[in-house]
Design an enzyme around this catalytic site. Sequence first.
Site, PDB file in Angstrom:
ATOM      1  N   THR A 121       0.678  27.171   7.686  1.00  0.00           N
ATOM      2  CA  THR A 121       1.863  27.494   8.475  1.00  0.00           C
ATOM      3  C   THR A 121       3.145  27.118   7.735  1.00  0.00           C
ATOM      4  O   THR A 121       3.138  26.205   6.901  1.00  0.00           O
ATOM      5  CB  THR A 121       1.799  26.718   9.812  1.00  0.00           C
ATOM      6  N   ASP A 122       4.231  27.786   8.101  1.00  0.00           N
ATOM      7  CA  ASP A 122       5.536  27.432   7.517  1.00  0.00           C
ATOM      8  C   ASP A 122       6.026  26.067   8.010  1.00  0.00           C
ATOM      9  O   ASP A 122       6.940  25.480   7.432  1.00  0.00           O
ATOM     10  CB  ASP A 122       6.586  28.518   7.819  1.00  0.00           C
ATOM     11  N   GLU A 123       5.385  25.552   9.085  1.00  0.00           N
ATOM     12  CA  GLU A 123       5.862  24.277   9.652  1.00  0.00           C
ATOM     13  C   GLU A 123       5.647  23.098   8.703  1.00  0.00           C
ATOM     14  O   GLU A 123       6.238  22.039   8.898  1.00  0.00           O
ATOM     15  CB  GLU A 123       5.172  23.989  10.987  1.00  0.00           C
ATOM     16  N   TYR A 148       1.081  18.061  14.596  1.00  0.00           N
ATOM     17  CA  TYR A 148       0.437  19.324  14.200  1.00  0.00           C
ATOM     18  C   TYR A 148       0.748  19.665  12.742  1.00  0.00           C
ATOM     19  O   TYR A 148      -0.148  19.862  11.924  1.00  0.00           O
ATOM     20  CB  TYR A 148       0.888  20.469  15.112  1.00  0.00           C
ATOM     21  N   LYS A 152      -1.616  19.911   9.326  1.00  0.00           N
ATOM     22  CA  LYS A 152      -1.733  21.151   8.528  1.00  0.00           C
ATOM     23  C   LYS A 152      -1.323  20.863   7.083  1.00  0.00           C
ATOM     24  O   LYS A 152      -1.954  21.340   6.138  1.00  0.00           O
ATOM     25  CB  LYS A 152      -0.877  22.275   9.117  1.00  0.00           C
TER      26      LYS A 152
HETATM   27  P1  NAD Z   1      -5.493  29.353  18.299  1.00  0.00           P
HETATM   28  O1  NAD Z   1      -5.248  27.994  18.859  1.00  0.00           O
HETATM   29  O2  NAD Z   1      -5.211  30.551  19.108  1.00  0.00           O
HETATM   30  O3  NAD Z   1      -7.010  29.468  17.805  1.00  0.00           O
HETATM   31  C1  NAD Z   1      -7.658  28.441  17.108  1.00  0.00           C
HETATM   32  C2  NAD Z   1      -9.147  28.737  17.139  1.00  0.00           C
HETATM   33  O4  NAD Z   1      -9.824  27.710  16.379  1.00  0.00           O
HETATM   34  C3  NAD Z   1      -9.758  28.714  18.548  1.00  0.00           C
HETATM   35  O5  NAD Z   1     -10.600  29.834  18.728  1.00  0.00           O
HETATM   36  C4  NAD Z   1     -10.548  27.418  18.596  1.00  0.00           C
HETATM   37  O6  NAD Z   1     -11.677  27.476  19.458  1.00  0.00           O
HETATM   38  C5  NAD Z   1     -10.938  27.245  17.139  1.00  0.00           C
HETATM   39  N1  NAD Z   1     -11.184  25.843  16.764  1.00  0.00           N
HETATM   40  C6  NAD Z   1     -10.347  24.802  16.938  1.00  0.00           C
HETATM   41  N2  NAD Z   1     -10.924  23.665  16.467  1.00  0.00           N
HETATM   42  C7  NAD Z   1     -12.134  24.035  15.975  1.00  0.00           C
HETATM   43  C8  NAD Z   1     -13.205  23.316  15.346  1.00  0.00           C
HETATM   44  N3  NAD Z   1     -13.131  21.990  15.159  1.00  0.00           N
HETATM   45  N4  NAD Z   1     -14.284  24.007  14.931  1.00  0.00           N
HETATM   46  C9  NAD Z   1     -14.366  25.354  15.134  1.00  0.00           C
HETATM   47  N5  NAD Z   1     -13.408  26.074  15.743  1.00  0.00           N
HETATM   48  C10 NAD Z   1     -12.305  25.418  16.157  1.00  0.00           C
HETATM   49  O7  NAD Z   1      -4.674  29.359  16.934  1.00  0.00           O
HETATM   50  P2  NAD Z   1      -3.902  30.538  16.178  1.00  0.00           P
HETATM   51  O8  NAD Z   1      -2.521  30.585  16.669  1.00  0.00           O
HETATM   52  O9  NAD Z   1      -4.760  31.735  16.174  1.00  0.00           O
HETATM   53  O10 NAD Z   1      -3.857  29.918  14.693  1.00  0.00           O
HETATM   54  C11 NAD Z   1      -4.921  30.136  13.765  1.00  0.00           C
HETATM   55  C12 NAD Z   1      -4.555  29.532  12.438  1.00  0.00           C
HETATM   56  O11 NAD Z   1      -3.331  30.108  11.967  1.00  0.00           O
HETATM   57  C13 NAD Z   1      -4.329  28.018  12.464  1.00  0.00           C
HETATM   58  O12 NAD Z   1      -4.848  27.470  11.277  1.00  0.00           O
HETATM   59  C14 NAD Z   1      -2.816  27.889  12.506  1.00  0.00           C
HETATM   60  O13 NAD Z   1      -2.391  26.678  11.946  1.00  0.00           O
HETATM   61  C15 NAD Z   1      -2.402  29.074  11.658  1.00  0.00           C
HETATM   62  N6  NAD Z   1      -1.050  29.620  11.917  1.00  0.00           N
HETATM   63  C16 NAD Z   1      -0.683  29.963  13.193  1.00  0.00           C
HETATM   64  C17 NAD Z   1       0.561  30.552  13.405  1.00  0.00           C
HETATM   65  C18 NAD Z   1       0.996  30.986  14.791  1.00  0.00           C
HETATM   66  O14 NAD Z   1       2.115  31.485  14.937  1.00  0.00           O
HETATM   67  N7  NAD Z   1       0.183  30.873  15.821  1.00  0.00           N
HETATM   68  C19 NAD Z   1       1.415  30.769  12.318  1.00  0.00           C
HETATM   69  C20 NAD Z   1       1.013  30.379  11.026  1.00  0.00           C
HETATM   70  C21 NAD Z   1      -0.237  29.818  10.848  1.00  0.00           C
HETATM   71  O1  DAU Z   2       5.697  28.647  12.587  1.00  0.00           O
HETATM   72  C1  DAU Z   2       4.324  28.813  12.755  1.00  0.00           C
HETATM   73  C2  DAU Z   2       3.861  28.028  13.963  1.00  0.00           C
HETATM   74  O2  DAU Z   2       4.327  28.714  15.103  1.00  0.00           O
HETATM   75  C3  DAU Z   2       2.350  27.841  14.010  1.00  0.00           C
HETATM   76  O3  DAU Z   2       1.945  27.067  12.911  1.00  0.00           O
HETATM   77  C4  DAU Z   2       1.938  27.166  15.322  1.00  0.00           C
HETATM   78  O4  DAU Z   2       0.522  27.080  15.401  1.00  0.00           O
HETATM   79  C5  DAU Z   2       2.458  27.996  16.469  1.00  0.00           C
HETATM   80  O5  DAU Z   2       2.139  27.382  17.700  1.00  0.00           O
HETATM   81  C6  DAU Z   2       3.971  28.165  16.345  1.00  0.00           C
HETATM   82  O6  DAU Z   2       4.652  26.901  16.543  1.00  0.00           O
HETATM   83  P1  DAU Z   2       6.006  26.790  17.401  1.00  0.00           P
HETATM   84  O7  DAU Z   2       6.147  25.398  17.856  1.00  0.00           O
HETATM   85  O8  DAU Z   2       7.130  27.417  16.688  1.00  0.00           O
HETATM   86  O9  DAU Z   2       5.602  27.804  18.615  1.00  0.00           O
HETATM   87  P2  DAU Z   2       5.688  27.698  20.208  1.00  0.00           P
HETATM   88  O10 DAU Z   2       5.175  29.000  20.715  1.00  0.00           O
HETATM   89  O11 DAU Z   2       5.098  26.460  20.754  1.00  0.00           O
HETATM   90  O12 DAU Z   2       7.267  27.629  20.436  1.00  0.00           O
HETATM   91  C7  DAU Z   2       8.167  28.572  19.854  1.00  0.00           C
HETATM   92  C8  DAU Z   2       9.578  28.107  20.158  1.00  0.00           C
HETATM   93  O13 DAU Z   2       9.842  28.229  21.563  1.00  0.00           O
HETATM   94  C9  DAU Z   2       9.829  26.631  19.833  1.00  0.00           C
HETATM   95  O14 DAU Z   2      11.154  26.506  19.347  1.00  0.00           O
HETATM   96  C10 DAU Z   2       9.691  25.923  21.186  1.00  0.00           C
HETATM   97  C11 DAU Z   2      10.185  26.967  22.171  1.00  0.00           C
HETATM   98  N1  DAU Z   2       9.577  26.968  23.518  1.00  0.00           N
HETATM   99  C12 DAU Z   2       8.215  26.908  23.620  1.00  0.00           C
HETATM  100  C13 DAU Z   2       7.610  26.952  24.852  1.00  0.00           C
HETATM  101  C14 DAU Z   2       6.103  26.868  24.997  1.00  0.00           C
HETATM  102  C15 DAU Z   2      10.383  27.133  24.648  1.00  0.00           C
HETATM  103  O15 DAU Z   2      11.629  27.224  24.549  1.00  0.00           O
HETATM  104  N2  DAU Z   2       9.775  27.208  25.871  1.00  0.00           N
HETATM  105  C16 DAU Z   2       8.434  27.118  26.030  1.00  0.00           C
HETATM  106  O16 DAU Z   2       7.944  27.196  27.188  1.00  0.00           O
END
Ligand code: NAD
Ligand code: DAU
Length: 332
Positions: A121-123, A148, A152
Amino acid sequence: MKILVTGGAGFIGANFVHYVYRERADWQITVLDALTYAGNLANLDGLDENRVKFIKGDICDAETIDPLVKGCDAIVHYAAETHVDNSVQSPWPFVQSNVVGTFQLLEAARKYDKRFHHISTDEVYGDLELDDPKKFSESTPYNPSSPYSATKAGSDHLVYAWIRTFGLQATLSNCSNNYGSYQHVEKFIPRQITEILEGRKPKLYGEGKNVRDWIHAEDHSSGVLTILENGKIGETYLIGANGERNNKDVIQLILKLSGKDIDDFDHINDRPGHDLRYAIDSTKLRQELGWTPKYTDFEQGLKDTIEWYKQNEAWWKPQKADTEAKYREMAK
Ligand code: NAD
Ligand code: DAU
């Protein structure tokens, strides 16, 4: 090609499985997923079981992963605990799945000399000022803020160490905020869409000035497949689609597209340590590997996403009450 996709029943992993299923008709896909609260087998509905095999299991369990890694050509590692707010409440599962789980997979990949692609992730880079002209790039120093992002970052460092010390055939990608179908309702965009669908107001943390760089999950998938097939071993690629928007603008756009008054939302308590801005410079992936995102019209993408949640109430309803109860607990 036989790939093992960890976390393939989660939001982005499932989108990747569907994408590869369509784009690479001769590939075999095994999904390994623990089905935590974030995983949902229904995300893989409609896929032929002869091509996509599902195994319920934990990436931290060396005995479970050993034969799966042995039997594949490449591992694409999505499984993780992913929600920042949860990591503030309860960091341990993040250390366990994100750090220990990645370690176990790396050890298995090393044992059987398998190609490994790590999803990050970019985080991990921390955050930017609103007016900083520089975006995150592959050379930005790591500076994670939340439990988190720290876990990562830890997992990324393990991958770098396994590449350098053991010669693991690995690549990494760090992507920005994804949106699209199958995203859990705890996350920002689906939370607001479903709050409106249930007749409540969207919830904005603080003033809503925080900026996220939105990318459609399908574009993330095409980026990962490009890197898996053509990326240079040992390299990292940032994936992003120039989608910067602040949270208030996104909430107001969701309200507008839902036919509501754009000021009909609540300001609620801010997230502790809340990162201000993320922004990705994806020049390397574009210039070296020729990747370009397809879903660059955010308003259209959001419209389609709202429609998906409208049409798939049976998918998100079972998560919704528990998720909002968890948020109410956090607010105490
Ligand atoms: P998500 O939370 O929707 O899904 C995560 C999945 O991993 C789930 O199906 C869960 O059951 C599984 N999981 C968790 N722990 C596990 C374990 N110990 N063993 C096996 N399975 C396990 O997450 P997402 O948003 O789809 O993110 C997927 C990946 O992409 C992560 O590595 C996250 O860091 C990365 N990522 C997410 C975002 C975003 O915007 N959501 C952006 C950049 C990178
Ligand atoms: O940048 C990539 C990341 O993006 C991934 O690595 C993470 O797994 C993914 O969860 C996401 O992280 P964020 O913290 O940016 O996403 P989130 O959806 O939790 O929140 C997005 C923005 O919105 C953040 O600035 C917090 C804000 N927010 C979130 C929630 C849930 C609100 O203002 N209201 C809300 O109810």
